[in-house]
Design an enzyme around this catalytic site. Structure first.
Site, PDB file in Angstrom:
ATOM      1  N   LYS A 222       0.689  -1.316   0.214  1.00 14.52           N
ATOM      2  CA  LYS A 222      -0.077   0.033  -0.183  1.00 14.52           C
ATOM      3  C   LYS A 222       0.913   1.163  -0.092  1.00 14.52           C
ATOM      4  O   LYS A 222       2.190   1.208   0.268  1.00 14.52           O
ATOM      5  CB  LYS A 222      -1.019   0.085   1.238  1.00 14.52           C
ATOM      6  CG  LYS A 222      -2.176  -0.878   0.740  1.00 14.52           C
ATOM      7  CD  LYS A 222      -3.381  -0.976   1.700  1.00 14.52           C
ATOM      8  CE  LYS A 222      -4.374  -1.774   1.106  1.00 14.52           C
ATOM      9  NZ  LYS A 222      -5.499  -2.253   2.210  1.00 14.52           N
ATOM     10  N   ARG A 266      -3.724 -10.164   4.513  1.00 12.71           N
ATOM     11  CA  ARG A 266      -3.824 -10.255   3.215  1.00 12.71           C
ATOM     12  C   ARG A 266      -2.867  -9.495   2.321  1.00 12.71           C
ATOM     13  O   ARG A 266      -2.612  -8.600   2.391  1.00 12.71           O
ATOM     14  CB  ARG A 266      -5.238  -9.326   2.978  1.00 12.71           C
ATOM     15  CG  ARG A 266      -5.730  -9.495   1.512  1.00 12.71           C
ATOM     16  CD  ARG A 266      -7.083  -8.529   1.263  1.00 12.71           C
ATOM     17  NE  ARG A 266      -7.425  -8.516   0.224  1.00 12.71           N
ATOM     18  CZ  ARG A 266      -7.070  -7.591  -0.782  1.00 12.71           C
ATOM     19  NH1 ARG A 266      -6.187  -6.688  -0.406  1.00 12.71           N
ATOM     20  NH2 ARG A 266      -7.430  -7.753  -2.144  1.00 12.71           N
TER      21      ARG A 266
HETATM   22  N1  PMM Z   1      -7.393  -3.735   0.733  1.00 12.23           N
HETATM   23  C1  PMM Z   1      -7.756  -3.618  -0.751  1.00 12.23           C
HETATM   24  C2  PMM Z   1      -8.559  -4.533  -1.162  1.00 12.23           C
HETATM   25  N2  PMM Z   1      -9.417  -5.372  -0.424  1.00 12.23           N
HETATM   26  N3  PMM Z   1     -10.005  -6.305   1.795  1.00 12.23           N
HETATM   27  C3  PMM Z   1      -9.374  -6.294   3.026  1.00 12.23           C
HETATM   28  N4  PMM Z   1     -10.471  -6.930   3.990  1.00 12.23           N
HETATM   29  N5  PMM Z   1      -8.536  -5.491   3.539  1.00 12.23           N
HETATM   30  C4  PMM Z   1      -7.930  -4.786   2.791  1.00 12.23           C
HETATM   31  O1  PMM Z   1      -7.117  -3.865   3.428  1.00 12.23           O
HETATM   32  C5  PMM Z   1      -8.225  -4.604   1.291  1.00 12.23           C
HETATM   33  C6  PMM Z   1      -9.129  -5.480   0.879  1.00 12.23           C
HETATM   34  C7  PMM Z   1      -7.139  -2.792  -1.646  1.00 12.23           C
HETATM   35  O2  PMM Z   1      -5.684  -3.488  -1.810  1.00 12.23           O
HETATM   36  P1  PMM Z   1      -5.422  -4.377  -3.214  1.00 12.23           P
HETATM   37  O3  PMM Z   1      -5.578  -3.106  -4.556  1.00 12.23           O
HETATM   38  O4  PMM Z   1      -3.745  -4.355  -3.307  1.00 12.23           O
HETATM   39  O5  PMM Z   1      -6.124  -5.512  -3.475  1.00 12.23           O
END
Ligand code: PMM
Length: 288
Positions: A222, A266
């Site tokens: 991030k 994640r």
């Molecule tokens: N961040 C993203 C997408 N989905 N879901 C959860 N539960 N927690 C998060 O911090 C989260 C998520 C955005 O990140 P990406 O674009 O790298 O998938």
């Protein structure tokens, strides 16, 4: 407490789980082109499993700052073939969606977790839908869509505010019929949060744990990690570290989140985070 919907094999794992990120979006799997190759995405999910992913989180809609929404049909066309392929291979699948219809279709296709970054705020039908599903439900802290969220990063005390707002979402979810044994909470790093908001939430992860639910942490690659690792780019300017160069910092967060008792992290880079959560667990308890 075993989480509702999760395979028994995962309920028995005595460490922070690793959730691999599988974004089935045009920019992820077709070099920005038209074809969304389900097969390529499935192969990537299988590779993550071989690197130690406990769960694969499949998402069809980008939540990056400024991202524009797609239709439910487009979203389901992207994710459902991938969910089916991974479930057939015996993988525990989570569906990353803000839509009740996509959540229900994915659980019918075998997904065992609904990962809702809006915590139920984006779709009035979500709580009712999840209440009728045999699946776990991630309630993430969210204040508004990606197009406006950067403006919403205003807090009195970010930790207290996030805990209170998440607590309110969870109370409403339970009042709508969702089994408390299915709930997972997530601080929503980067969603309506500036860098120091994210660090404050990570430092006080225990405050989130007081809500009484397993905690999921999503820091992988991030912006706040990029800005922490910013480097001189010539001409006196400083540039954030690029996406891929953020993996070692993500692994450090995985180790620390594990030491702090997170239920799962994640991440994109599964193998190294799998090592990191073991380090965190050994660090916290003082033995292997
Ligand atoms: N961040 C993203 C997408 N989905 N879901 C959860 N539960 N927690 C998060 O911090 C989260 C998520 C955005 O990140 P990406 O674009 O790298 O998938």
């Amino acid at each position: 407490m075993a989480l509702r919907g999760l395979p028994a094999a995962l309920a028995g794992v005595d460490r922070t789980l690793v959730m691999g990120i599988l974004n089935v979006t045009p920019d992820s799997f077709s070099d920005g082109g038209e074809h969304l190759a389900a097969e390529t995405a499935i192969a990537h999910g299988l590779a993550m499993q071989s690197h130690g992913a406990d769960i694969v989180d499949v998402g069809g809609e980008s939540t990056r700052p400024g991202a524009v929404r797609i239709t439910a049909e487009e979203e389901q066309d992207r994710v459902l073939p991938v969910v089916v392929g991974l479930v057939e291979a015996g993988i525990a699948v989570s569906i990353d969606t803000m839509r009740a219809s996509t959540a229900a279709a994915a659980v019918r296709a075998g997904a065992c977790i609904v990962n809702d970054v809006s915590g139920g705020l984006a779709d009035d039908e979500m709580y009712r839908a999840v209440a009728g599903l045999d699946a776990a439900y991630v309630v993430m802290h969210w204040r508004g869509p990606s197009t406006t969220m950067d403006r919403l990063a205003v807090y009195g005390n970010v930790v207290a505010d996030v805990v209170a707002e998440l607590g309110a979402r969870v109370a409403e979810a339970v009042a709508s019929g969702i089994d408390p044994a299915s709930i997972i909470v997530d601080p929503g790093l980067g969603f309506a949060k500036e860098a120091d908001h994210n660090w404050a939430l990570l430092r006080d992860l225990g405050a989130l744990e007081t809500l009484g639910f397993p905690v999921l942490v999503g820091a992988s690659r991030k912006r706040f990690l990029g800005s922490l690792l910013a480097e001189p780019a010539g001409g006196g300017s400083v540039e954030p570290r690029g996406m891929r160069g953020r993996d070692p910092a993500t692994d450090a967060v995985s180790a620390l989140a594990s030491a702090a008792g997170a239920w799962a992290v994640r991440v994109h880079d599964v193998g190294n985070s799998r090592d990191a959560v073991l380090v965190g667990r050994a660090w916290a308890r003082g033995f292997e």
